[in-house]
Structure formats: C-alpha cells, structure tokens
Write an enzyme that holds these catalytic residues in place. Sequence first.
Site, PDB file in Angstrom:
ATOM      1  N   TYR A  98       0.632  -1.092  -0.235  1.00 14.39           N
ATOM      2  CA  TYR A  98      -0.113   0.031  -0.008  1.00 14.39           C
ATOM      3  C   TYR A  98       0.861   1.363  -0.004  1.00 14.39           C
ATOM      4  CZ  TYR A  98      -3.864   3.153   1.228  1.00 14.39           C
ATOM      5  OH  TYR A  98      -4.876   4.290   1.329  1.00 14.39           O
ATOM      6  N   LYS A 109       0.909   3.728  -2.888  1.00  9.03           N
ATOM      7  CA  LYS A 109       0.506   5.346  -3.074  1.00  9.03           C
ATOM      8  C   LYS A 109       1.533   6.192  -3.392  1.00  9.03           C
ATOM      9  CE  LYS A 109      -3.666   4.634  -1.884  1.00  9.03           C
ATOM     10  NZ  LYS A 109      -4.636   5.023  -3.019  1.00  9.03           N
TER      11      LYS A 109
HETATM   12  N1  LIG Z   1     -10.415   5.154   3.744  1.00 14.64           N
HETATM   13  C1  LIG Z   1      -9.473   6.060   4.099  1.00 14.64           C
HETATM   14  O1  LIG Z   1      -9.527   6.610   5.383  1.00 14.64           O
HETATM   15  C2  LIG Z   1      -8.380   6.401   3.307  1.00 14.64           C
HETATM   16  C3  LIG Z   1      -7.463   7.105   3.473  1.00 14.64           C
HETATM   17  C4  LIG Z   1      -6.306   7.751   2.653  1.00 14.64           C
HETATM   18  C5  LIG Z   1      -6.466   7.317   1.328  1.00 14.64           C
HETATM   19  N2  LIG Z   1      -7.494   6.597   0.996  1.00 14.64           N
HETATM   20  C6  LIG Z   1      -7.684   6.310  -0.452  1.00 14.64           C
HETATM   21  O2  LIG Z   1      -8.976   6.801  -0.922  1.00 14.64           O
HETATM   22  C7  LIG Z   1      -9.453   6.041  -2.012  1.00 14.64           C
HETATM   23  C8  LIG Z   1     -10.742   5.331  -1.576  1.00 14.64           C
HETATM   24  O3  LIG Z   1     -10.677   4.679  -0.220  1.00 14.64           O
HETATM   25  P1  LIG Z   1     -12.207   4.226   0.224  1.00 14.64           P
HETATM   26  O4  LIG Z   1     -11.571   3.628   1.674  1.00 14.64           O
HETATM   27  O5  LIG Z   1     -13.267   4.979  -0.105  1.00 14.64           O
HETATM   28  O6  LIG Z   1     -12.201   2.881  -0.840  1.00 14.64           O
HETATM   29  P2  LIG Z   1     -13.240   1.581  -0.732  1.00 14.64           P
HETATM   30  O7  LIG Z   1     -14.478   2.089   0.235  1.00 14.64           O
HETATM   31  O8  LIG Z   1     -12.653   0.287  -0.271  1.00 14.64           O
HETATM   32  O9  LIG Z   1     -13.587   1.528  -2.025  1.00 14.64           O
HETATM   33  C9  LIG Z   1     -12.699   1.004  -2.941  1.00 14.64           C
HETATM   34  C10 LIG Z   1     -13.381   0.967  -4.499  1.00 14.64           C
HETATM   35  O10 LIG Z   1     -12.509   0.100  -5.434  1.00 14.64           O
HETATM   36  C11 LIG Z   1     -13.110  -0.732  -6.120  1.00 14.64           C
HETATM   37  N3  LIG Z   1     -12.225  -1.792  -6.254  1.00 14.64           N
HETATM   38  C12 LIG Z   1     -11.636  -2.326  -5.371  1.00 14.64           C
HETATM   39  N4  LIG Z   1     -10.781  -3.351  -6.320  1.00 14.64           N
HETATM   40  C13 LIG Z   1     -11.214  -3.442  -7.478  1.00 14.64           C
HETATM   41  C14 LIG Z   1     -11.202  -4.357  -8.554  1.00 14.64           C
HETATM   42  N5  LIG Z   1     -10.164  -5.186  -8.736  1.00 14.64           N
HETATM   43  N6  LIG Z   1     -11.834  -4.110 -10.026  1.00 14.64           N
HETATM   44  C15 LIG Z   1     -13.019  -3.128  -9.686  1.00 14.64           C
HETATM   45  N7  LIG Z   1     -13.128  -2.135  -8.697  1.00 14.64           N
HETATM   46  C16 LIG Z   1     -12.188  -2.670  -7.510  1.00 14.64           C
HETATM   47  C17 LIG Z   1     -14.382  -1.117  -5.005  1.00 14.64           C
HETATM   48  O11 LIG Z   1     -15.491  -1.718  -6.083  1.00 14.64           O
HETATM   49  P3  LIG Z   1     -16.455  -2.503  -5.373  1.00 14.64           P
HETATM   50  O12 LIG Z   1     -17.329  -1.673  -4.568  1.00 14.64           O
HETATM   51  O13 LIG Z   1     -16.910  -3.340  -6.332  1.00 14.64           O
HETATM   52  O14 LIG Z   1     -15.670  -3.640  -4.100  1.00 14.64           O
HETATM   53  C18 LIG Z   1     -14.513   0.392  -4.453  1.00 14.64           C
HETATM   54  O15 LIG Z   1     -15.511   0.910  -5.540  1.00 14.64           O
HETATM   55  C19 LIG Z   1      -8.387   4.751  -2.091  1.00 14.64           C
HETATM   56  O16 LIG Z   1      -7.442   5.137  -3.166  1.00 14.64           O
HETATM   57  C20 LIG Z   1      -7.647   4.716  -0.689  1.00 14.64           C
HETATM   58  O17 LIG Z   1      -6.488   4.333  -0.756  1.00 14.64           O
HETATM   59  C21 LIG Z   1      -8.693   5.971   1.967  1.00 14.64           C
END
Ligand SMILES: NC(=O)c1ccc[n+]([C@@H]2O[C@H](COP(=O)([O-])OP(=O)(O)OC[C@H]3O[C@@H](n4cnc5c(N)ncnc54)[C@H](OP(=O)(O)O)[C@@H]3O)[C@@H](O)[C@H]2O)c1
Length: 241
Positions: free
Chosen positions: A129, A133
């Site tokens: 990860y 990133k």
């Molecule tokens: N959450 C945090 O606190 C946080 C903090 C810093 C940065 N980020 C970054 O922000 C972004 C969004 O994070 P999030 O937590 O909102 O993510 P999330 O809720 O886990 O959603 C991930 C998305 O990616 C899609 N996905 C994952 N693997 C896939 C694949 N093989 N094929 C097609 N689609 C796929 C998922 O589709 P499905 O719905 O079909 O599974 C979903 O739409 C990410 O880049 C993450 O690294 C998050």
Amino acid sequence: LVVGGTRGLGRALVRLLSKEGREVSVLGKRAPEASEKLDGVKHWSVDLLDSASLSRALDEVQKRAPVSELALLQRFKGAEDWSAELDTSVTATKRIIESLSPSMPEGGSIVLVGSIIAELVADSTPVGYHVAKAALHHMARFYAAKLGPRGVRVNAVSAATFLKDESKDFYLKNKELLDLYRRMIPLGRMGTADEIAEAAAFLLGPRSSFITGQVLTVDGGLTIQSQEALARKLVPVETKK
Ligand SMILES: NC(=O)c1ccc[n+]([C@@H]2O[C@H](COP(=O)([O-])OP(=O)(O)OC[C@H]3O[C@@H](n4cnc5c(N)ncnc54)[C@H](OP(=O)(O)O)[C@@H]3O)[C@@H](O)[C@H]2O)c1
C-alpha cells in the site's frame, strides 16, 4: 469516469458530480444496489485485474461519451498481497490513463487518490500500500508533464484517514479513538469522504485550470506537525528547568 466509485470516497464523489448535473460513468467490481442508482450515473461492473474485461468496459464507456474528467480511487481489499495491491492501484491506473488520455479533449483532467502513507510509514499497513500510493503521487507528476502539452491536467489528492459511510459508525462509537484524532489533528476532527471528494472535484474541474502535477494534501493539518510536536501534544511532558 470514476474508477472505484461504488463505495466510500468514490461513491461520495459520484454523488457530488451527479448533484452537479454531470454525466458520470462508474467502474467498480460489484454491481450497485437498485437503491444506489443516481441520475446521470451509469455503472460498469469489472474486475480491474482482468485486463480484457477492463478494455471492453473502457470501450463501452467511451461509446457512451468521451471521457473528459477521470478520477481513479480504487483500493485493493483482501489479504496482504504485493502483486494484487500494485496491479489494482498502479497497473490498472496506468492502463486506464494510457487507454483514455489520447482521446481526452483539451481542458481534460485526471485525479489520482493517494494517501499520506505515500510519504509516511504506518507499520500496521502493508508495504504494498505504501509503495502503491508513493507510485500514484509520482505518476501524477509524470503524466502531468506528458499530457500537459495536450491541455490535459493530472493531479493527486493525498488523504489521511477519513469517515465514510462504511466506517462512520465504527469511529463515531469509539469515543477514545475520536478523542485521539481530535488531539492529533490541528482542525480537531477527522475529515469526511465528502470533504475529500470536494478536493478531488476541484482538481477535476475548470476552477483548477492552471494546476497540474500537484499533490494536494487533505488531512486537516495532520502532517504539517513535527513528530516531536505531535508526541508532546499526546503525552504532555514537563520541560521547564
Ligand atoms: N479510507 C480512508 O480512510 C483512506 C485514507 C487515505 C486514502 N484513501 C484512499 O482513498 C481511495 C478510496 O478509499 P475508500 O476507503 O473510499 O475505498 P473503498 O471504500 O474500499 O472502495 C474501493 C473501491 O475500489 C473498487 N475496487 C477495488 N478493487 C477493485 C477491482 N479489482 N476491480 C474493480 N473495482 C475495484 C471497489 O469496488 P467494489 O465496490 O465493487 O468492491 C470500490 O469501488 C483509495 O485510493 C484509498 O487508498 C482512503
């Protein structure tokens, strides 16, 4: 086009763009529930790790409407897996940018969602990860230089942990954890998916027309503090002689 727009931050961005009356295409792995359907939004269910299905989906998206704004915020979920993490985050991002950017119009814009983990180490998070990133932040600069002469901008948003629909209850019920974030973050609270989505929408849209190759940190000020200052804030130590 919002890649990873079926959950979390991606869904918050899709909601925001749909509210603004935009035509939005969404790629995600699973099909959305009927209750999740929004005006002007069309979904494609595709596994980003399956390159043939991904190319087919991108062709169909292009047939619906040429992509002028592209946001990539997919996140690999599953047991620690170096290759799957890099394939989902980095390789799929490269494939999608290289497939769509030649037909993006002048004024087009791409936003990648990175993380403060690109620059800092959190040893409870897998090494893949961190590397993915860091790669995304640098890819934003690389493609900004490459696509700039065609009038296409590329930027990244670097986020710290934020509240999203799926995690909100966990954090809001855990008073100790919330209090820790309150003390750590200069703005005194965790950010929300909607706030990160606003930053992504700004970088996607014409209001940021002369910004490219930048990584915009959206973390309430968390990472501007020195580690020492942060530690002293959390564990006050008497320093008067
Ligand atoms: N959450 C945090 O606190 C946080 C903090 C810093 C940065 N980020 C970054 O922000 C972004 C969004 O994070 P999030 O937590 O909102 O993510 P999330 O809720 O886990 O959603 C991930 C998305 O990616 C899609 N996905 C994952 N693997 C896939 C694949 N093989 N094929 C097609 N689609 C796929 C998922 O589709 P499905 O719905 O079909 O599974 C979903 O739409 C990410 O880049 C993450 O690294 C998050």
